[in-house]
Design a protein around this motif. Structure first.
Motif, mmCIF file in Angstrom:
data_model
loop_
_atom_site.group_PDB
_atom_site.id
_atom_site.type_symbol
_atom_site.label_atom_id
_atom_site.label_comp_id
_atom_site.label_asym_id
_atom_site.label_seq_id
_atom_site.Cartn_x
_atom_site.Cartn_y
_atom_site.Cartn_z
ATOM 1 N N ASN B 97 35.053 -29.843 111.800
ATOM 2 C CA ASN B 97 34.943 -28.365 111.247
ATOM 3 C C ASN B 97 35.624 -28.232 112.575
ATOM 4 O O ASN B 97 34.716 -27.839 113.480
ATOM 5 N N LEU B 98 36.529 -27.799 112.818
ATOM 6 C CA LEU B 98 37.423 -28.608 113.932
ATOM 7 C C LEU B 98 38.381 -26.880 114.044
ATOM 8 O O LEU B 98 38.520 -25.567 112.943
ATOM 9 N N ILE B 99 38.525 -25.680 115.166
ATOM 10 C CA ILE B 99 38.539 -24.476 115.647
ATOM 11 C C ILE B 99 39.891 -25.372 116.364
ATOM 12 O O ILE B 99 40.067 -26.036 117.512
ATOM 13 N N PHE B 100 41.288 -24.480 115.776
ATOM 14 C CA PHE B 100 42.720 -25.285 115.834
ATOM 15 C C PHE B 100 43.618 -23.555 116.849
ATOM 16 O O PHE B 100 42.958 -22.609 115.947
ATOM 17 N N GLY B 101 44.496 -24.264 117.876
ATOM 18 C CA GLY B 101 44.920 -23.159 118.366
ATOM 19 C C GLY B 101 45.996 -23.229 117.394
ATOM 20 O O GLY B 101 46.235 -23.195 116.358
ATOM 21 N N LYS B 102 46.835 -22.160 118.458
ATOM 22 C CA LYS B 102 47.806 -21.581 117.049
ATOM 23 C C LYS B 102 49.266 -22.696 116.723
ATOM 24 O O LYS B 102 49.782 -22.530 116.049
ATOM 25 N N GLY B 103 49.197 -23.811 117.743
ATOM 26 C CA GLY B 103 50.193 -24.482 117.383
ATOM 27 C C GLY B 103 51.164 -24.210 119.057
ATOM 28 O O GLY B 103 51.638 -22.871 118.693
ATOM 29 N N THR B 104 51.560 -25.476 119.120
ATOM 30 C CA THR B 104 52.701 -24.871 120.012
ATOM 31 C C THR B 104 54.516 -25.900 119.457
ATOM 32 O O THR B 104 53.834 -27.752 119.338
ATOM 33 N N LYS B 105 55.811 -25.335 119.034
ATOM 34 C CA LYS B 105 56.538 -26.341 118.451
ATOM 35 C C LYS B 105 57.567 -26.901 119.867
ATOM 36 O O LYS B 105 57.657 -26.221 120.604
ATOM 37 N N LEU B 106 57.693 -27.991 119.562
ATOM 38 C CA LEU B 106 58.389 -28.912 120.979
ATOM 39 C C LEU B 106 59.677 -29.434 119.613
ATOM 40 O O LEU B 106 59.470 -29.635 119.125
ATOM 41 N N SER B 107 60.997 -29.142 121.331
ATOM 42 C CA SER B 107 61.816 -29.575 119.938
ATOM 43 C C SER B 107 63.140 -29.719 121.305
ATOM 44 O O SER B 107 63.136 -30.062 122.202
ATOM 45 N N VAL B 108 63.405 -31.688 121.430
ATOM 46 C CA VAL B 108 63.641 -32.374 122.163
ATOM 47 C C VAL B 108 64.950 -32.789 122.186
ATOM 48 O O VAL B 108 64.783 -32.970 120.826
ATOM 49 N N LYS B 109 65.953 -32.523 122.503
ATOM 50 C CA LYS B 109 67.466 -32.637 122.672
ATOM 51 C C LYS B 109 67.775 -33.364 122.917
ATOM 52 O O LYS B 109 67.529 -34.102 124.202
ATOM 53 N N PRO B 110 68.632 -34.108 122.441
ATOM 54 C CA PRO B 110 69.317 -35.658 122.520
ATOM 55 C C PRO B 110 70.393 -35.398 124.524
ATOM 56 O O PRO B 110 70.781 -34.513 124.520
#
Lengths: 116, 110
Positions: B97-110
């Motif tokens: 029964n987990l409580i999650f944060g809203k999430g963080t989107k990571l984009s890594v550019k070459p």
């Protein structure tokens, strides 16, 4: 290990209709969880089963939501009289419960519900 | 009630840059802490976990330390790759029964 399978992947329905989603967990997993995820938010816990017993359902969002796991294998989540606010991704997860507090959840890819 | 707060994204980094995604929590008791990752088109996957204070979870070059004194579980990686592009979720709880944060989107550019 074929992973957690959810069907359908997408569901479009009209407001007021009933919808049912299916989840097939990893075969040896005795616990099954349902979560809901709306855009820009993290998953929100709804309910879970250990084998066929539903151990927690107070987090179901309203009495329009119900879940079953009749034989302790697959599970269904039903939403009656859908509303536009029900539009979300519905996630299923499974795990092997061994008494540990840090059990690992395996998630399916989800069912995306759109209520028009 | 229990909650998780993580830094908002999106985060854009160049390949080989250092990554930190902050996560703080509020909890009664002593929950386990988790980082889950969602790659494009895939389901959530457990990245790493820690079950008690001062535990360090690590996997795939990522690590996070359960800091009870600062109620934090920050995710770090010394050198990110393009393949690390994903949404990262911090979570707490037990028994699934987990409580999650809203999430963080990571984009890594070459």
């Amino acid at each position: 290990d074929t992973g957690v399978s959810q069907n359908p992947r997408h569901k479009i329905t009209k407001r007021g209709q009933n919808v049912t989603f299916r989840c097939d967990p990893i075969s040896e997993h005795n616990r099954l969880y349902w979560y809901r995820q709306t855009l820009g938010q993290g998953p929100e816990f709804l309910t879970y089963f250990q084998n066929e017993a539903q151990l927690e359902k107070s987090r179901l969002l309203s009495d329009r939501f119900s879940a079953e796991r009749p034989k302790g294998s697959f599970s269904t989540l039903e939403i009656q009289r859908t509303e536009q606010g029900d539009s979300a991704m519905y996630l299923c997860a499974s795990s092997t419960h061994s008494g540990a507090t840090n059990e690992k959840l395996f998630f399916g890819s989800g069912t995306q519900l759109s209520v028009l | 009630g229990d909650s998780v707060t993580q830094m908002e994204g999106p985060v854009t980094l160049s390949e080989e840059a250092f990554l930190t995604i902050n996560c703080t929590y509020t909890a009664t008791g002593y929950p386990s802490l988790f980082w889950y990752v969602q790659y494009p088109g895939e389901g959530l996957q457990l990245l790493l976990k820690a079950t008690k204070a001062d535990d360090k979870g690590s996997n795939k070059g990522f690590e996070a330390t359960y800091r009870k004194e600062t109620t934090s579980f920050h995710l770090e990686k010394g050198s990110v790759q393009v393949s690390d592009s994903a949404v990262y979720f911090c979570a707490l709880g037990s028994q699934g029964n987990l409580i999650f944060g809203k999430g963080t989107k990571l984009s890594v550019k070459p």
